[in-house]
Design a protein around this motif. Structure first.
Motif, PDB file in Angstrom:
ATOM      1  N   ALA A 137      18.189  86.973  38.165  1.00 11.52           N
ATOM      2  CA  ALA A 137      17.897  85.896  37.944  1.00 11.52           C
ATOM      3  C   ALA A 137      17.599  85.057  39.247  1.00 11.52           C
ATOM      4  N   SER A 138      17.190  84.571  39.189  1.00 13.10           N
ATOM      5  CA  SER A 138      15.457  83.607  40.079  1.00 13.10           C
ATOM      6  C   SER A 138      15.017  82.568  40.144  1.00 13.10           C
ATOM      7  N   THR A 139      14.547  81.885  41.151  1.00 12.54           N
ATOM      8  CA  THR A 139      14.027  80.404  40.686  1.00 12.54           C
ATOM      9  C   THR A 139      12.567  80.402  39.892  1.00 12.54           C
ATOM     10  N   LEU A 140      12.332  81.838  40.182  1.00 10.68           N
ATOM     11  CA  LEU A 140      11.154  81.466  39.328  1.00 10.68           C
ATOM     12  C   LEU A 140      10.791  81.212  37.902  1.00 10.68           C
ATOM     13  N   GLU A 141      12.027  81.997  37.428  1.00  9.95           N
ATOM     14  CA  GLU A 141      12.036  81.876  35.965  1.00  9.95           C
ATOM     15  C   GLU A 141      11.804  79.859  35.350  1.00  9.95           C
ATOM     16  N   LYS A 142      11.023  80.353  34.434  1.00 14.16           N
ATOM     17  CA  LYS A 142      10.800  78.880  33.622  1.00 14.16           C
ATOM     18  C   LYS A 142      11.619  78.233  33.385  1.00 14.16           C
TER      19      LYS A 142
ATOM     20  N   ILE B 159      15.379  77.757  34.989  1.00 16.96           N
ATOM     21  CA  ILE B 159      15.903  77.748  36.075  1.00 16.96           C
ATOM     22  C   ILE B 159      14.697  76.032  36.840  1.00 16.96           C
ATOM     23  N   ARG B 160      13.687  76.230  36.564  1.00 19.92           N
ATOM     24  CA  ARG B 160      12.443  75.614  37.723  1.00 19.92           C
ATOM     25  C   ARG B 160      12.534  74.405  37.197  1.00 19.92           C
ATOM     26  N   LYS B 161      12.139  74.629  35.657  1.00 20.60           N
ATOM     27  CA  LYS B 161      12.332  72.693  34.959  1.00 20.60           C
ATOM     28  C   LYS B 161      13.525  72.527  35.469  1.00 20.60           C
ATOM     29  N   LYS B 162      14.519  72.785  35.641  1.00 21.99           N
ATOM     30  CA  LYS B 162      15.712  71.748  36.242  1.00 21.99           C
ATOM     31  C   LYS B 162      15.997  71.579  37.425  1.00 21.99           C
ATOM     32  N   LEU B 163      14.796  72.022  38.562  1.00 26.66           N
ATOM     33  CA  LEU B 163      14.987  72.384  39.681  1.00 26.66           C
ATOM     34  C   LEU B 163      14.541  71.043  40.789  1.00 26.66           C
ATOM     35  N   LYS B 164      13.710  69.927  41.044  1.00 23.31           N
ATOM     36  CA  LYS B 164      12.515  69.419  41.826  1.00 23.31           C
ATOM     37  C   LYS B 164      11.727  69.637  43.064  1.00 23.31           C
ATOM     38  N   TYR B 165      12.732  71.566  43.466  1.00 26.00           N
ATOM     39  CA  TYR B 165      12.413  72.200  44.766  1.00 26.00           C
ATOM     40  C   TYR B 165      13.678  72.962  44.446  1.00 26.00           C
ATOM     41  N   THR B 166      12.893  74.697  44.683  1.00 27.57           N
ATOM     42  CA  THR B 166      13.317  76.254  44.794  1.00 27.57           C
ATOM     43  C   THR B 166      14.350  76.542  46.013  1.00 27.57           C
ATOM     44  N   GLY B 167      14.063  75.869  46.585  1.00 27.43           N
ATOM     45  CA  GLY B 167      14.316  76.539  48.624  1.00 27.43           C
ATOM     46  C   GLY B 167      15.766  75.648  48.804  1.00 27.43           C
TER      47      GLY B 167
END
Length: 126
Positions: free
Chosen positions: A60-65, A67-75
């Motif tokens: 699992a990572s923040t690179l997945e589409k 997950i990325r759509k749910k978040l404004k910033y991934t870091g």
């Protein structure tokens, strides 16, 4: 001159993190456990469950589409909480309930701590 000093300090910091990680992994090989491996950068966070023979079982990572759509910033911490929940749900679905926590030499605070707590709360034991 200042640039050279800063570069050397950064190398020392990275080298000490890698030294801590390898020392921990050598101890982990004695017990031959499945491990939850975490890696973080300033922009993303990655989680993998690795078997005894170093094969990746779940990721699992923040690179997945999705997950990325749910978040404004991934870091940030919000992203790491979401990754902790995802990795725990995916591993439980595969039948993995207990792992060893490998934080890759990073300090146990901030995003690493948030990911670990969210994975524990979802049902993963370590």
């Amino acid at each position: 001159m200042v640039f050279i000093i800063r570069f050397k300090i950064m190398n020392v910091k990275k080298n000490s993190r890698i030294r801590r990680a390898t020392k921990f992994r050598k101890n982990l090989q004695k017990f031959n456990n499945i491990r939850l491996l975490i890696h973080r950068t300033s922009r993303h966070i990655y989680a993998q469950i690795i078997s005894k023979d170093n094969k990746i079982l779940v990721t699992a990572s923040t690179l997945e589409k999705k997950i990325r759509k749910k978040l404004k910033y991934t870091g940030n911490i919000k992203a790491s909480i979401l990754i902790g929940i995802k990795i725990a749900k995916r591993s439980i679905k595969k039948g993995i309930l207990s792992v060893s926590f490998d934080r890759s030499g990073f300090k146990y605070h901030g995003r690493i701590k948030a990911l670990a707590n969210s994975a524990r709360n979802t049902g993963l034991n370590f």
